[in-house]
Motif scaffolding. Structure first.
Motif, PDB file in Angstrom:
ATOM      1  N   GLY A  27       0.792  -1.228   0.000  1.00 28.35           N
ATOM      2  CA  GLY A  27       0.000   0.000   0.000  1.00 28.35           C
ATOM      3  C   GLY A  27       0.819   1.270   0.000  1.00 28.35           C
ATOM      4  N   GLU A  28       2.152   1.116   0.097  1.00 31.97           N
ATOM      5  CA  GLU A  28       3.070   2.265   0.121  1.00 31.97           C
ATOM      6  C   GLU A  28       2.727   3.233   1.251  1.00 31.97           C
ATOM      7  N   ILE A  29       2.485   2.660   2.442  1.00 31.00           N
ATOM      8  CA  ILE A  29       2.253   3.452   3.642  1.00 31.00           C
ATOM      9  C   ILE A  29       3.170   2.913   4.741  1.00 31.00           C
ATOM     10  N   PRO A  30       3.436   3.705   5.778  1.00 28.90           N
ATOM     11  CA  PRO A  30       4.340   3.252   6.837  1.00 28.90           C
ATOM     12  C   PRO A  30       3.807   2.026   7.573  1.00 28.90           C
ATOM     13  N   ARG A  31       4.721   1.140   7.930  1.00 29.29           N
ATOM     14  CA  ARG A  31       4.348  -0.051   8.698  1.00 29.29           C
ATOM     15  C   ARG A  31       3.720   0.360  10.023  1.00 29.29           C
ATOM     16  N   SER A  32       4.240   1.415  10.625  1.00 28.97           N
ATOM     17  CA  SER A  32       3.697   1.877  11.909  1.00 28.97           C
ATOM     18  C   SER A  32       2.229   2.282  11.776  1.00 28.97           C
ATOM     19  N   THR A  33       1.853   2.822  10.632  1.00 22.89           N
ATOM     20  CA  THR A  33       0.455   3.200  10.388  1.00 22.89           C
ATOM     21  C   THR A  33      -0.417   1.958  10.300  1.00 22.89           C
ATOM     22  N   VAL A  34       0.059   0.959   9.566  1.00 20.40           N
ATOM     23  CA  VAL A  34      -0.692  -0.295   9.447  1.00 20.40           C
ATOM     24  C   VAL A  34      -0.852  -0.927  10.832  1.00 20.40           C
ATOM     25  N   HIS A  35       0.232  -0.964  11.601  1.00 21.69           N
ATOM     26  CA  HIS A  35       0.190  -1.536  12.947  1.00 21.69           C
ATOM     27  C   HIS A  35      -0.802  -0.781  13.827  1.00 21.69           C
ATOM     28  N   HIS A  36      -0.746   0.543  13.786  1.00 24.07           N
ATOM     29  CA  HIS A  36      -1.651   1.361  14.593  1.00 24.07           C
ATOM     30  C   HIS A  36      -3.108   1.083  14.239  1.00 24.07           C
ATOM     31  N   ARG A  45      -9.805   9.556  15.305  1.00 23.22           N
ATOM     32  CA  ARG A  45     -10.268  10.337  14.157  1.00 23.22           C
ATOM     33  C   ARG A  45     -10.148   9.499  12.903  1.00 23.22           C
ATOM     34  N   MET A  46     -10.866   9.914  11.901  1.00 18.92           N
ATOM     35  CA  MET A  46     -10.867   9.210  10.624  1.00 18.92           C
ATOM     36  C   MET A  46      -9.484   9.336   9.992  1.00 18.92           C
ATOM     37  N   PRO A  47      -8.896   8.224   9.525  1.00 14.60           N
ATOM     38  CA  PRO A  47      -7.612   8.317   8.821  1.00 14.60           C
ATOM     39  C   PRO A  47      -7.723   9.178   7.567  1.00 14.60           C
ATOM     40  N   GLN A  48      -6.607   9.762   7.165  1.00 14.96           N
ATOM     41  CA  GLN A  48      -6.560  10.601   5.969  1.00 14.96           C
ATOM     42  C   GLN A  48      -6.925   9.768   4.732  1.00 14.96           C
ATOM     43  N   PRO A  49      -7.509  10.401   3.711  1.00 14.00           N
ATOM     44  CA  PRO A  49      -7.874   9.669   2.490  1.00 14.00           C
ATOM     45  C   PRO A  49      -6.696   8.893   1.887  1.00 14.00           C
ATOM     46  N   ALA A  50      -5.503   9.489   1.865  1.00  8.95           N
ATOM     47  CA  ALA A  50      -4.342   8.792   1.293  1.00  8.95           C
ATOM     48  C   ALA A  50      -3.998   7.540   2.092  1.00  8.95           C
ATOM     49  N   THR A  51      -4.180   7.598   3.403  1.00  8.38           N
ATOM     50  CA  THR A  51      -3.925   6.432   4.252  1.00  8.38           C
ATOM     51  C   THR A  51      -4.926   5.327   3.937  1.00  8.38           C
ATOM     52  N   LEU A  52      -6.193   5.701   3.812  1.00  5.51           N
ATOM     53  CA  LEU A  52      -7.221   4.711   3.490  1.00  5.51           C
ATOM     54  C   LEU A  52      -6.987   4.098   2.114  1.00  5.51           C
ATOM     55  N   GLU A  53      -6.576   4.928   1.166  1.00 11.38           N
ATOM     56  CA  GLU A  53      -6.290   4.415  -0.181  1.00 11.38           C
ATOM     57  C   GLU A  53      -5.131   3.427  -0.140  1.00 11.38           C
ATOM     58  N   GLY A  54      -4.081   3.776   0.601  1.00 13.22           N
ATOM     59  CA  GLY A  54      -2.926   2.884   0.728  1.00 13.22           C
ATOM     60  C   GLY A  54      -3.291   1.588   1.433  1.00 13.22           C
ATOM     61  N   PRO A  62     -11.653  -3.272  -1.697  1.00 11.60           N
ATOM     62  CA  PRO A  62     -12.239  -2.039  -2.227  1.00 11.60           C
ATOM     63  C   PRO A  62     -12.090  -0.886  -1.222  1.00 11.60           C
ATOM     64  N   LEU A  63     -11.765   0.280  -1.735  1.00  9.50           N
ATOM     65  CA  LEU A  63     -11.588   1.461  -0.890  1.00  9.50           C
ATOM     66  C   LEU A  63     -12.840   1.747  -0.077  1.00  9.50           C
ATOM     67  N   ASP A  64     -14.003   1.615  -0.671  1.00 15.25           N
ATOM     68  CA  ASP A  64     -15.239   1.912   0.036  1.00 15.25           C
ATOM     69  C   ASP A  64     -15.406   1.019   1.267  1.00 15.25           C
ATOM     70  N   ALA A  65     -15.044  -0.247   1.152  1.00 15.42           N
ATOM     71  CA  ALA A  65     -15.157  -1.172   2.281  1.00 15.42           C
ATOM     72  C   ALA A  65     -14.208  -0.763   3.407  1.00 15.42           C
ATOM     73  N   VAL A  66     -12.992  -0.382   3.054  1.00 15.62           N
ATOM     74  CA  VAL A  66     -12.011   0.045   4.054  1.00 15.62           C
ATOM     75  C   VAL A  66     -12.453   1.351   4.696  1.00 15.62           C
ATOM     76  N   ARG A  67     -12.960   2.279   3.903  1.00 13.42           N
ATOM     77  CA  ARG A  67     -13.435   3.567   4.427  1.00 13.42           C
ATOM     78  C   ARG A  67     -14.582   3.359   5.413  1.00 13.42           C
ATOM     79  N   ALA A  69     -15.291   0.651   7.182  1.00 12.06           N
ATOM     80  CA  ALA A  69     -14.795  -0.003   8.399  1.00 12.06           C
ATOM     81  C   ALA A  69     -14.055   1.002   9.281  1.00 12.06           C
ATOM     82  N   ALA A  70     -13.262   1.883   8.664  1.00  9.06           N
ATOM     83  CA  ALA A  70     -12.536   2.901   9.432  1.00  9.06           C
ATOM     84  C   ALA A  70     -13.508   3.869  10.085  1.00  9.06           C
ATOM     85  N   ALA A  71     -14.509   4.294   9.347  1.00 16.25           N
ATOM     86  CA  ALA A  71     -15.505   5.224   9.900  1.00 16.25           C
ATOM     87  C   ALA A  71     -16.233   4.582  11.077  1.00 16.25           C
TER      88      ALA A  71
END
Length: 125
Positions: A27-36, A45-54, A62-67, A69-71
């Motif tokens: 996903g080209e995002i930091p491992r620490s973000t995935v772990h968190h 708070r809601m993760p940033q759109p770029a984080t959700l996309e990654g 699908p992005l919508d499913a991840v969004r 679940a995060a919400a």
């Protein structure tokens, strides 16, 4: 208690045999973000759109499913518009989800700004 995003991530990691590092690289995002995101009981708070996309890329979901679940993990429930054939704008979904986290005074400020912008659009159109 496991939240919706944790549950989704754990299921996908177990299903695919991936690590947090694998998801981060994909996903080209930091491992620490995935772990968190995978270990936080409730997101503040809601993760940033770029984080959700990654994260969606990293999990190959699908992005919508991840969004959604995060919400839900933030205590925000997004409902799909069954009449819409097109994918929702991620910025709109993030704005809607984020508004619920603002104080009543801040929501009034945002509402006034939106009304002003809509009025300007109507007057120029």
């Amino acid at each position: 208690m496991v939240n919706a995003l944790q549950q989704m991530m754990r299921h996908r990691l177990d299903e695919q045999g991936w690590s947090y590092g694998d998801v981060a690289r994909r996903g080209e995002i930091p491992r620490s973000t995935v772990h968190h995101l995978a270990t936080s009981e409730r997101l503040v708070r809601m993760p940033q759109p770029a984080t959700l996309e990654g994260l969606a890329r990293g999990l190959n979901l699908p992005l919508d499913a991840v969004r959604r679940a995060a919400a839900e993990s933030c205590g925000i429930y997004l409902y799909a518009d069954g009449a819409s054939e097109t994918a929702p704008d991620p910025e709109v979904a993030t704005l809607i989800a984020s508004l619920q986290q603002l104080s009543p005074a801040d929501r009034r400020h945002v509402a006034a700004l939106v009304e002003s912008l809509l009025k300007r659009v109507a007057e120029s159109g």
